[in-house]
Write a protein that holds these residues in place. Structure first.
Motif, PDB file in Angstrom:
ATOM      1  N   SER A 370     -13.566 -16.916 -15.150  1.00 33.92           N
ATOM      2  CA  SER A 370     -13.579 -17.599 -13.702  1.00 33.92           C
ATOM      3  C   SER A 370     -12.527 -16.752 -12.802  1.00 33.92           C
ATOM      4  O   SER A 370     -12.254 -16.902 -11.857  1.00 33.92           O
ATOM      5  CB  SER A 370     -12.844 -18.910 -14.485  1.00 33.92           C
ATOM      6  N   GLU A 371     -11.870 -16.003 -13.608  1.00 35.62           N
ATOM      7  CA  GLU A 371     -11.205 -14.711 -13.178  1.00 35.62           C
ATOM      8  C   GLU A 371     -11.575 -13.462 -13.187  1.00 35.62           C
ATOM      9  O   GLU A 371     -10.994 -13.061 -14.270  1.00 35.62           O
ATOM     10  CB  GLU A 371      -9.901 -15.100 -12.936  1.00 35.62           C
ATOM     11  N   HIS A 372     -11.162 -12.351 -12.520  1.00 35.62           N
ATOM     12  CA  HIS A 372     -10.716 -11.362 -12.388  1.00 35.62           C
ATOM     13  C   HIS A 372      -9.618 -10.387 -11.424  1.00 35.62           C
ATOM     14  O   HIS A 372      -9.244 -10.794 -10.589  1.00 35.62           O
ATOM     15  CB  HIS A 372     -12.019  -9.935 -12.539  1.00 35.62           C
ATOM     16  N   LEU A 373      -8.696  -9.542 -12.396  1.00 36.42           N
ATOM     17  CA  LEU A 373      -8.201  -8.304 -11.647  1.00 36.42           C
ATOM     18  C   LEU A 373      -8.936  -7.184 -11.124  1.00 36.42           C
ATOM     19  O   LEU A 373      -8.284  -6.813 -13.087  1.00 36.42           O
ATOM     20  CB  LEU A 373      -6.573  -9.157 -12.454  1.00 36.42           C
ATOM     21  N   GLU A 374      -8.661  -6.368 -10.509  1.00 36.90           N
ATOM     22  CA  GLU A 374      -9.384  -5.271 -10.127  1.00 36.90           C
ATOM     23  C   GLU A 374      -8.236  -4.940  -9.384  1.00 36.90           C
ATOM     24  O   GLU A 374      -7.547  -5.180  -8.067  1.00 36.90           O
ATOM     25  CB  GLU A 374     -10.807  -5.345  -9.343  1.00 36.90           C
ATOM     26  N   ALA A 375      -7.769  -3.307  -9.543  1.00 41.10           N
ATOM     27  CA  ALA A 375      -7.156  -2.315  -8.432  1.00 41.10           C
ATOM     28  C   ALA A 375      -7.687  -1.250  -8.167  1.00 41.10           C
ATOM     29  O   ALA A 375      -8.536  -0.884  -9.130  1.00 41.10           O
ATOM     30  CB  ALA A 375      -5.467  -2.304  -9.473  1.00 41.10           C
ATOM     31  N   ALA A 376      -7.732  -0.496  -7.131  1.00 42.90           N
ATOM     32  CA  ALA A 376      -7.547   0.805  -7.090  1.00 42.90           C
ATOM     33  C   ALA A 376      -6.643   2.026  -6.707  1.00 42.90           C
ATOM     34  O   ALA A 376      -5.568   1.269  -5.937  1.00 42.90           O
ATOM     35  CB  ALA A 376      -8.160   0.480  -5.858  1.00 42.90           C
ATOM     36  N   VAL A 377      -6.114   2.835  -7.026  1.00 45.44           N
ATOM     37  CA  VAL A 377      -5.464   3.666  -7.335  1.00 45.44           C
ATOM     38  C   VAL A 377      -5.557   5.148  -6.690  1.00 45.44           C
ATOM     39  O   VAL A 377      -6.441   5.373  -6.250  1.00 45.44           O
ATOM     40  CB  VAL A 377      -5.119   4.059  -8.297  1.00 45.44           C
ATOM     41  N   PHE A 378      -4.554   4.990  -5.593  1.00 48.02           N
ATOM     42  CA  PHE A 378      -4.949   6.465  -4.236  1.00 48.02           C
ATOM     43  C   PHE A 378      -3.369   6.486  -4.241  1.00 48.02           C
ATOM     44  O   PHE A 378      -2.284   6.322  -4.988  1.00 48.02           O
ATOM     45  CB  PHE A 378      -4.837   5.766  -2.858  1.00 48.02           C
ATOM     46  N   GLU A 379      -3.245   7.863  -3.474  1.00 48.75           N
ATOM     47  CA  GLU A 379      -2.384   9.663  -3.481  1.00 48.75           C
ATOM     48  C   GLU A 379      -1.782   9.208  -1.715  1.00 48.75           C
ATOM     49  O   GLU A 379      -3.416   9.461  -0.981  1.00 48.75           O
ATOM     50  CB  GLU A 379      -2.768  10.573  -3.784  1.00 48.75           C
ATOM     51  N   ALA A 380      -0.881   8.648  -1.055  1.00 49.20           N
ATOM     52  CA  ALA A 380      -0.271   8.375   0.078  1.00 49.20           C
ATOM     53  C   ALA A 380      -0.517  10.129   0.142  1.00 49.20           C
ATOM     54  O   ALA A 380      -0.355  10.776  -0.519  1.00 49.20           O
ATOM     55  CB  ALA A 380       0.616   7.892   0.253  1.00 49.20           C
ATOM     56  N   VAL A 453      -3.649  -1.298  -4.562  1.00 52.37           N
ATOM     57  CA  VAL A 453      -4.090  -2.591  -4.694  1.00 52.37           C
ATOM     58  C   VAL A 453      -4.394  -3.168  -5.784  1.00 52.37           C
ATOM     59  O   VAL A 453      -5.863  -2.206  -5.671  1.00 52.37           O
ATOM     60  CB  VAL A 453      -4.648  -2.582  -2.708  1.00 52.37           C
ATOM     61  N   ALA A 454      -3.994  -4.310  -5.814  1.00 49.77           N
ATOM     62  CA  ALA A 454      -4.621  -5.141  -6.893  1.00 49.77           C
ATOM     63  C   ALA A 454      -4.707  -6.324  -6.562  1.00 49.77           C
ATOM     64  O   ALA A 454      -4.002  -6.806  -5.917  1.00 49.77           O
ATOM     65  CB  ALA A 454      -3.893  -4.845  -8.200  1.00 49.77           C
ATOM     66  N   VAL A 455      -6.315  -6.811  -6.840  1.00 48.81           N
ATOM     67  CA  VAL A 455      -6.502  -8.334  -6.404  1.00 48.81           C
ATOM     68  C   VAL A 455      -6.790  -9.207  -7.321  1.00 48.81           C
ATOM     69  O   VAL A 455      -7.390  -8.414  -8.442  1.00 48.81           O
ATOM     70  CB  VAL A 455      -7.441  -8.015  -4.953  1.00 48.81           C
ATOM     71  N   LYS A 456      -6.310 -10.107  -7.792  1.00 53.29           N
ATOM     72  CA  LYS A 456      -7.135 -11.123  -8.761  1.00 53.29           C
ATOM     73  C   LYS A 456      -8.037 -12.478  -7.797  1.00 53.29           C
ATOM     74  O   LYS A 456      -7.297 -12.614  -7.032  1.00 53.29           O
ATOM     75  CB  LYS A 456      -5.524 -11.700  -9.170  1.00 53.29           C
ATOM     76  N   ILE A 457      -8.791 -12.592  -8.322  1.00 50.23           N
ATOM     77  CA  ILE A 457      -9.758 -13.403  -7.841  1.00 50.23           C
ATOM     78  C   ILE A 457     -10.309 -14.384  -8.989  1.00 50.23           C
ATOM     79  O   ILE A 457     -10.552 -14.030  -9.837  1.00 50.23           O
ATOM     80  CB  ILE A 457     -11.388 -12.695  -6.674  1.00 50.23           C
ATOM     81  N   ALA A 458     -10.389 -15.528  -8.373  1.00 46.38           N
ATOM     82  CA  ALA A 458     -10.568 -16.690  -9.297  1.00 46.38           C
ATOM     83  C   ALA A 458     -11.282 -18.212  -8.542  1.00 46.38           C
ATOM     84  O   ALA A 458     -11.011 -18.551  -7.230  1.00 46.38           O
ATOM     85  CB  ALA A 458      -9.176 -17.303  -9.572  1.00 46.38           C
TER      86      ALA A 458
END
Length: 563
Positions: A370-380, A453-458
């Motif tokens: 019922s939920e996922h925690l996803e993230a994308a990593v970047f270099e400034a 940036v990490a986003v948890k969607i549920a």
């Protein structure tokens, strides 16, 4: 040969993971890509003949809610509270002057671009000014490689269409809402109509085969705030009444067009995108009579077409408008429902970080999570502040939590970094689709620093949450590319919770239908240069830009009316 190479690469990936303990393989055992839309498979195989290519995403799980839900509640975006509203029997944005002029695509297959651009123009009208934007620019870069920014367009083998009348692989290919959302969210437009005007060329003019916009790399004039789907009839009506939005885009089967102002169809497949501007619950079903076939009940959507107001001296519809019965079976038949688009001022952010250049291409499911925690990593690339996070939801009525991680060591995932927000920023995502959420606390990062940036969607009701992602799908997103160290999922598979690199995930055999190297999550970061921030460390409000700032920005572009 290509399939053999893909299988070989897949096998090598599995062997490499096995040699390293295969923890990622175990982690992904319950994850699988949702099977492709059957209509897209048929289209790709050449057994479905349509001028409007279907989406590769199977939206059947959403459509079940379209006719089932009826309510008179509207959610207030500022507070999240529900209020009772009385939906009027009829409503018409065009009569209120809140839609752009009727446009003319001149016979080319660019209806989808016209609909999307006019949705944006209607949103800007609601915010204070009519700003003519370029359909040509949107269509061109959706199917063309952006050499300036090194970004791919969608490649599709147009020969699959077996269409002898196909003049141009860019302007006759057709498009989908997800493609528009991908282009705009990565900063490819929108640009002014004056920067890339729609040419006055006839349908048979092959000059379009080599046509380039006069200013192909014109600067974007606005930022995409949201690209949302309104699934049910009631949701679409409430969105039309909501001044945060404007007109909506919708598609249907134009082959059943009866002429005049009326339309009704009982079979077919959507192949034409239009502007949804209103409705009339009392519109007589007899207006749709074609022989003995009529809808069971009265009621229709009001549509603004993109064929101009007349052809060879004869009116087109009702001066460019017509009606579609609520019972039309082709209305939004391969998308969840009509879409809205909101724009923000150009100054909202000037830095955009992403790995999903082609956006939402597929959904991932598994074990009824019922939920996922996803993230994308970047270099400034500079000293800057992260001011907003962009992400996609593939379910209705979801919650989200956003966290920013800083100081991530090279080669590590988000878990090796430091949480930058004292607590995750939480919110509600009532409509499915893309949204850019402004952070209440902008996060400063240094040049060369790796951040995430990490986003948890549920889902709010505990039902299965589908994870939106980008992947290479032959015949759709052929140029999508996944690299290590970019996208992550948080998973607990017995060895304790950990962030897993999606490049290394091994799924089921069904994945071979897509790509040998899995997926990127649909997560973006938006920034402004640190020097532009106030000394207080803020400088960006927690919400959208204020009305005065937006009206000031609009005033710079509001001269004249196009077409």
């Amino acid at each position: 040969m290509r399939k053999m190479i893909r299988k070989l690469l897949y096998a090598l990936a599995v062997l490499a993971l096995a040699a390293s303990g295969a923890s990622h393989a175990e982690a992904a055992a319950g994850l699988r890509p949702v099977p492709l839309n059957p209509d897209f498979v048929r289209y790709r195989e050449g057994t479905l003949k349509t001028d409007y290519p279907p989406s590769p995403i199977d939206w059947s799980y959403v459509k079940k809610a379209r006719a089932a839900r009826k309510d008179n509640k509207m959610t207030l975006r500022a507070t999240g509270a529900d209020v009772d509203i009385e939906l009027p029997a009829s409503f018409d944005l065009s009569a209120l002057g809140r839609t752009p002029p009727v446009a003319n695509q001149k016979g080319w297959g660019t209806c989808w671009a016209f609909a999307a651009i006019e949705v944006m123009e209607s949103n800007l009208i609601n915010k204070g000014a009519y700003v003519p934007l370029s359909e040509l620019h949107l269509a061109y870069f959706t199917y063309s490689f952006d050499e300036r920014n090194g970004l791919p367009g969608y490649f599709r083998n147009v020969l699959l269409r077996n269409d002898e009348e196909l003049h141009n692989p860019i302007f006759d290919t057709g498009g989908l809402p997800d493609k528009v959302a991908a282009m705009l969210s990565r900063g490819t437009g929108p640009v002014l109509e004056a920067d890339a005007p729609y040419p006055d060329m006839g349908e048979g003019d092959l000059g379009w085969a080599t046509y380039l916009p006069p200013a192909p790399y014109a600067p974007a004039r606005f930022r995409l705030g949201s690209f949302l789907c309104h699934v049910s009839v009631e949701d679409a009506k409430k969105a039309l009444m909501d001044e945060n939005f404007g007109a909506l885009s919708a598609n249907f089967d134009i082959d059943g067009y009866l002429g005049g102002a009326h339309f009704y169809s009982t079979e077919g497949h959507s192949n034409h995108e239009v502007l949804l501007v209103g409705w009339d619950d009392g519109y007589s079903r007899e207006n749709f009579r074609s022989g003995d076939v009529v809808p069971a009940e009265d009621g229709a959507w009001k549509i603004q077409n993109s064929w101009g107001t007349e052809f060879d001296g004869e009116p087109v519809g009702d001066n460019g408008y017509f009606y579609i019965s609520y019972e039309d079976t082709t209305f939004c038949d391969d998308v969840p429902g009509p879409y809205s688009i909101t724009l923000e001022p150009l100054e909202s952010w000037d830095g955009i970080y992403f790995h999903d250049a082609l956006g939402h291409c597929l959904n991932i499911e598994g074990n009824n999570l019922s939920e996922h925690l996803e993230a994308a990593v970047f270099e400034a690339v500079r000293d800057e502040e992260v001011v907003a996070a962009g992400f996609v939801t593939a379910n209705e009525d979801m919650t989200y939590e956003i966290q920013i991680y800083r100081d991530i060591p090279s080669g590590e995932g988000p878990g090796a970094g430091k949480p930058a927000l004292a607590a995750p920023q939480i919110g509600a995502a009532y409509e499915m689709g893309y949204r850019a959420v402004r952070l209440k606390e902008p996060v400063r990062v240094k040049k060369g620093e790796r951040f995430a940036v990490a986003v948890k969607i549920a889902t709010r009701d505990g039902s299965e949450a589908y994870l939106p992602a980008e992947a290479m799908i032959p015949g759709y997103s052929d140029d999508a590319a996944v690299s290590p160290g970019h996208s992550y999922l948080y998973s607990d598979v017995g060895n304790g919770p950990e962030w897993l690199d999606t490049y290394q995930l091994v799924m089921t055999d069904a994945w071979d239908e897509y790509s040998p190297r899995n997926f990127d999550v649909n997560v973006k970061a938006f920034t402004v240069a640190a020097s532009e921030q106030k000394s207080s460390g803020g400088g960006c409000s927690a919400g959208a830009f204020g009305p005065f700032m937006f009206l000031t920005a609009l005033a710079a572009f509001a001269a004249g009316r196009k077409r």
